[in-house]
Design a protein around this motif. Structure first.
Motif, PDB file in Angstrom:
ATOM      1  N   ASN A 778       0.823  -1.215   0.000  1.00 43.47           N
ATOM      2  CA  ASN A 778       0.000   0.000   0.000  1.00 43.47           C
ATOM      3  C   ASN A 778       0.854   1.260   0.000  1.00 43.47           C
ATOM      4  O   ASN A 778       0.549   2.236  -0.711  1.00 43.47           O
ATOM      5  N   TRP A 813      -4.565 -10.325   1.899  1.00 42.72           N
ATOM      6  CA  TRP A 813      -4.367  -8.905   1.547  1.00 42.72           C
ATOM      7  C   TRP A 813      -5.519  -8.413   0.660  1.00 42.72           C
ATOM      8  O   TRP A 813      -6.043  -7.312   0.856  1.00 42.72           O
ATOM      9  N   ASN A 817      -8.199  -5.289   1.333  1.00 39.72           N
ATOM     10  CA  ASN A 817      -7.970  -4.095   0.515  1.00 39.72           C
ATOM     11  C   ASN A 817      -8.862  -4.122  -0.716  1.00 39.72           C
ATOM     12  O   ASN A 817      -8.400  -4.347  -1.846  1.00 39.72           O
TER      13      ASN A 817
END
Length: 845
Positions: A778, A813, A817
């Motif tokens: 990120n 992940w 996200n």
């Protein structure tokens, strides 16, 4: 990523308000090492009273003036400048400091380690002219551009217009005042500046004009520049395109500039094409690379008409721009140069890329939905280029070659210096061919996925064919069954060669198509559907043909037929239909007979991938050892000085895995052993050293010594790659940190570090990188430019692990996200590669 996105809706709204006439851009490149002064005067009309914005990436805005009135600099946020209360006719002036980059985007600044000289070049596609001057950054707001550049007096400056005589400006500076360009989109404007060397020539266009030609390179590379050959290819391309397009070259001159740290192969700036310096050959390269340079030269030249003269309205038609150039460069290479097997190269390289891309979860129709600039960035892919080019090849067959070229010529005449959509081209092709293309477009351009074609053959006791059909399937998520025009070839062994003895060309549509004209013939040793590679589809071999190919693939006479069989075997392996170990045996048994450099290069790359990622885990170490041992044996047996010998050595170095392999690399490097016809030049020396490092048989000191001998841009990139190759978990993490924790590394150092990071025989050294990767993704996306961020996200993903642990971490992940589609796409594509590897491993077990 910074807040720099532009949506299609915003672009459409702005286009409804604004029509741009001209830009007058003054750049002072003498103001420092980090920034340059950028002064822009934009003349445009607008809806009276309307508000909009202009794009401008700036470090500092010094002044904004709209129609003679000062605008507070708070209207600029470093990305955009708000413009309110527009008049019917407007003049906007912006004076700002803009930043040089080291990412290959905007105005890239490079310092040559050989002599300390500074070299600049611009790269503006997709949205990066705004990094250099204030601009309405969208392709359908064309304008004329007048550039004035102040630079050190010993530099040369090149832009889209012919280079003028510079004026002295005192203090060791000069000023170049370029004439206005024709109307064009901002992304194909260009500024290249520095002490470049140049070679000049000219040609006569079909309309009688003299077109100046030039080739540029850095001074430290000039001795390696084969400008005569580049001019020769360029002249052949001009003659071919001007005849086929029935339209003279549309610009005033044609410069080709080889520039440092370039992200792509080349960029089609109007009259000022930039190329990667890897096409300046300081060491021996494969014939595959030499041919690729020719294709690239002709690809960019095709863009002068398709893309520069006539430009898409919005980036959803980017595919057409790139696909046309891909198709045109392949056909012109095959028909106008010595590389007559260009369609074999296209099958081996481009189509393999397209099929791979078209099977990812991120696959999309050729005409992709492009909602914003981030969508454009991630859609520079194998569908945009290779599938689109393949589909255009089908379209040419569908409408007829002459009708296709006639339609393209009419399209150029009607839309010169304007903007278009796909429908504009199809309308001209419908006129010249008399065919309705709506159904063709719907099935081929508006749906995703690749079909698979299989022969179903029945014979009687004598081997006579009693039934022959071609079955077509599609992925469950992309179920379109498409029409194909294709050949079916029969091949028999004749004096030790597999040669075609019969061929029919047929239309295939639906889930099963009978081919009655093949009934009654004897079943041959090899049946090849899609013979001559007319169709875009994966193909499979029947059992008899599969056995023939396994034993005799190298004996197929026709290189395109061989490439098709190689491709079929690879696709079946990737789809877990045949064991990966069979692919290893197929390649090692047949590759010595292959004559086409790109087929060798592609196949050996796939072989090493299979050995490392696709064979069952318990076979992996032994397979890697076998491949290394056999490649070295093939190198020793190959013709002295041949391209095959060179490639076998290169791939042996990349997969060497034992002490004996390492000893061979060491002896090659120090000259203790030699191969007739093989010179260990600078670049091959780096590859041998990398193989030693891969096996823990070389040290940091050796890398330092090699770099001291080759302290060039190429040497620095090679050193970064080799340092990241050490088979040690801590050194892998150190390589990771060198480009993630420090944001000063330029784009090519980032890219080469990723190549070394993923270069492993024992992937377990990457296990500690899983946590490091997902804790960094990120931040990388938010803090880096797209060019750098995408290189980091792809290059540092520990894909060689191919483990369930990596799958689980990646899925965790993704679940956490859900935002940022462009970032998710990069991660999803990496995940798909790992999940595919696990499926193929299970099949091999």
């Amino acid at each position: 990523m910074p807040g720099d996105n532009l949506t299609r809706i915003e672009a459409q709204e702005r286009k409804a308000i604004v029509d741009v006439s001209s830009y007058d851009v003054a750049l002072d490149l003498t103001t420092g090492e980090e920034t340059f002064r950028s002064s822009t005067v934009v003349t445009f009309s607008a809806t009276p009273g309307a508000s909009t914005f202009i794009d401008a990436f700036t470090r500092t805005v010094h002044s904004i003036t709209l129609n003679g009135e000062s605008v507070d600099t708070s209207a600029a946020d470093g990305v955009r400048i708000q413009l309110d209360g527009l008049a019917a006719e407007n003049v906007l002036e912006v004076v700002a400091d803009a930043e040089y980059t080291n990412s290959g985007e905007g105005l890239h600044r490079f310092v040559d380690p050989v002599d300390g000289e500074v070299y600049l070049y611009s790269q503006f596609e997709v949205p990066d002219s705004r990094r250099v001057f204030a601009v309405f950054e969208q392709p359908d707001l064309k304008a004329t551009f007048t550039f004035t550049v102040t630079a050190p007096e010993h530099w040369v400056v090149v832009s889209n217009s012919p280079t003028p005589e510079p004026e002295n400006a005192g203090e060791a500076k000069r000023v170049w005042r370029f004439a206005p360009t024709q109307r064009m989109s901002s992304y194909i404007t260009a500024i290249v500046a520095g002490p470049y060397d140049s070679v000049h020539s000219e040609l006569t266009s079909s309309d009688g004009r003299t077109i100046p030609l030039a080739v540029y390179s850095r001074r430290s590379l000039t001795e390696y520049l084969d400008s005569d050959y580049i001019f020769d290819v360029t002249r052949k391309g001009f003659e071919y395109y001007e005849e086929k397009f029935d339209f003279p070259y549309p610009f005033e001159k044609y410069d080709q500039l080889f520039v440092p740290e370039f992200n792509a192969g080349a960029m089609e700036n109007a009259g000022a094409v930039t190329f990667t310096e890897t096409y300046v050959f300081r060491s021996k390269v494969t014939d595959a690379v030499r041919e690729r340079r020719v294709v690239t030269i002709l690809h960019e030249l095709a863009h002068m008409w398709f893309g520069d003269l006539v430009t898409m309205k919005w980036w959803n038609d980017l595919w057409l721009n790139e696909s046309f150039a891909e198709w045109a460069s392949t056909i012109s290479t095959a028909e106008a140069t010595e590389w007559t097997e260009a369609w074999t190269t296209f099958q081996a390289m481009e189509k393999s890329w397209a099929y791979r891309q078209d099977q990812l979860p991120s696959t999309h129709p050729v005409v992709a939905t492009i909602n914003d600039l981030e969508d454009v960035q991630v859609n520079f892919d194998g569908i945009t280029y290779a599938k689109g080019g393949s589909v255009l090849k089908q379209l040419v067959a569908w409408v007829g070659r002459d009708a296709f070229f006639a339609g393209v010529a009419a399209y150029f005449r009607k839309h010169a210096f304007g903007n278009t959509e796909l429908s504009d081209l199809l309308a001209e092709l419908e006129t010249t061919s008399g065919r309705d293309l709506s159904d063709w477009s719907a099935k081929w351009l508006e749906t995703a996925g690749v079909n698979t074609l299989r022969p179903r053959i029945e014979t009687d006791a004598t081997g006579t064919i009693t039934s022959f059909a071609i079955e077509q399937t599609a992925h469950v998520d992309y179920p379109t069954i498409r029409p194909h025009r294709l050949g079916v070839g029969f091949y028999e062994l004749n004096d030790g060669r597999l040669e075609r003895v019969h061929r029919v060309e047929v239309d295939v549509d639906g889930e099963s198509t009978s081919i009655p004209e093949l009934v009654g013939l004897n079943r041959p040793a090899l049946v090849l559907i899609n013979d001559d590679d007319l169709a875009y589809a994966k193909i499979r071999l029947d059992e008899v043909s599969q056995a023939t190919a396994l034993e005799h693939l190298g004996r197929i006479s026709d290189p395109l037929a061989r490439a098709l069989v190689w491709g079929s075997a690879w696709d079946a392996t990737r789809d877990a239909e045949t064991p990966a170990s069979d692919y290893v045996r197929l390649v090692l048994s047949n590759i010595a007979s292959e004559t086409e450099s790109t087929t060798i290069r592609t196949t050996l790359g796939q072989l090493t991938a299979v050995a490392r990622s696709y064979v069952a885990p318990e076979k992996k170490a032994a397979t890697i050892e076998l491949v290394g041992t056999e490649l070295w044996k093939l190198a020793q047996e190959a013709e002295a000085g041949s391209d095959a010998q060179f490639q076998f050595v290169k791939f042996f170095a990349s997969i060497a895995s034992t002490q004996e392999h390492a000893r061979t690399l060491r002896e090659l490097l120090d000259g203790t052993i030699t191969l007739d016809g093989l010179t260990i030049d600078t670049d091959l020396g780096w590859e041998l050293l990398e193989g030693l490092v891969l096996n823990g048989e070389a040290t940091e000191a050796e890398i330092d010594a090699a770099l001291a001998k080759d302290n060039t841009a190429n040497g620095q990139q090679a050193a970064a790659r080799v340092r990241a190759t050490f088979p040690d978990a801590q050194k892998k993490l150190a390589a990771f940190a060198s480009v993630v924790d420090d944001d000063t590394a330029p784009n090519m150092i980032v890219r080469h570090t990723g190549l070394g990071f993923q270069h492993v025989n024992d992937a377990s050294v990457l296990r500690p990188a899983i946590e490091r990767y997902f804790s960094s993704v990120n931040t990388i996306w938010e803090s880096r430019s797209y060019g750098i961020a995408s290189s980091l996200i792809d290059g540092l993903y520990p894909a060689p692990l191919a483990s369930q642990e990596l799958v689980d971490a990646t899925r965790a992940w993704l679940a956490a996200n859900p935002e940022i589609p462009a970032l998710r796409r990069l991660v999803i594509e990496n995940l798909d590669g790992v999940e595919r590897a696990l499926r193929v491993q299970a099949r091999d077990a």
